[in-house]
Design a protein around this motif. Sequence first.
Motif, short mmCIF file in Angstrom:
data_model
loop_
_atom_site.label_atom_id
_atom_site.label_comp_id
_atom_site.label_asym_id
_atom_site.label_seq_id
_atom_site.Cartn_x
_atom_site.Cartn_y
_atom_site.Cartn_z
N SER A 209 0.80 -1.24 0.00
CA SER A 209 0.00 0.00 0.00
C SER A 209 0.83 1.27 0.00
O SER A 209 0.41 2.29 0.58
CB SER A 209 -0.96 0.01 1.21
OG SER A 209 -1.81 -1.13 1.16
N GLN A 221 -1.76 -3.72 -5.91
CA GLN A 221 -2.92 -3.15 -5.23
C GLN A 221 -4.17 -4.01 -5.42
O GLN A 221 -4.95 -4.20 -4.48
CB GLN A 221 -3.17 -1.75 -5.77
CG GLN A 221 -4.34 -1.02 -5.15
CD GLN A 221 -4.73 0.18 -5.99
OE1 GLN A 221 -5.58 0.09 -6.85
NE2 GLN A 221 -4.07 1.30 -5.74
N GLU A 225 -6.56 -5.67 -2.50
CA GLU A 225 -7.99 -5.38 -2.43
C GLU A 225 -8.84 -6.65 -2.48
O GLU A 225 -9.88 -6.74 -1.83
CB GLU A 225 -8.38 -4.46 -3.59
CG GLU A 225 -7.82 -3.04 -3.46
CD GLU A 225 -8.17 -2.18 -4.67
OE1 GLU A 225 -8.06 -0.95 -4.56
OE2 GLU A 225 -8.54 -2.75 -5.73
#
Length: 259
Positions: A209, A221, A225
């Motif tokens: 992150s 990323q 997620e």
Amino acid sequence: MSLRSDRIGWALLLAVIGFALLAPAFDQTGPLKQSLLKALAGPDAAAPFGYDHLGRSLFSRLAHALRLSLTIAFAATATAAVVGIGLGVLAAWRGGWIDRALGLVADSVLALPALLMVLMMGVILPGMGAAFWAGIAAVQWIEFFRLTRRACRAVMDGPAVEAARIQGFGPAWIFRRILWPEIGPVLRTAMAFGVAGAIAAIAALGFVSVGVPAPTPELGQMMVELLPSWREAPVAVAQPVAACFLLLLSLNLIAGGRA
């Protein structure tokens, strides 16, 4: 065997690049459009790879993430190669205090962690894309510099360079006709490894992150997620992992085939 692995690597790389470049022509939603009613839903006509946890098309986001990683990685490695090869030839050609000074600079930069370099560039340059490019290039040029300086030193002492100097040929001709045929194969292998390392670094920083800010699609990323949803949608979680794996595998096969 090395030739075969080289061809397999190129085939995989071209397939990944082809998907990244051609997918927008078939994209019906875009990488940012959300539809929470379709969160973690399976494939349909609008999203052939299904949807993520916010109802965004994984097909579109993977294509954009791959384009971003490939663009930054190729740009950073190309910049590092130009700078490193140029300074390596200069150090080997001139020797003396120039060689020692450039070697000291390389050793000093190498002492800085790559993550710190990227974060420093993030403060100086606008946008994380430019920061990744500058930070990775600032670290990678050292490898090209060292390889070039070491390889050129051996060739510089040979009779071919001495004969070319006596006949009045300039540095550009000597590099193109004598030095590059000797050092080119090693440097092309280093370039393939460099692109692979840059892609891995971008994904790793995204995974912790500190990479490209959301909602811009980026492989690391996307893994972070989707990871909390691995039980509900394991296929969705596997997609950015598989894309990153295939990209790194293709580049390492290319580099291994050239070694």
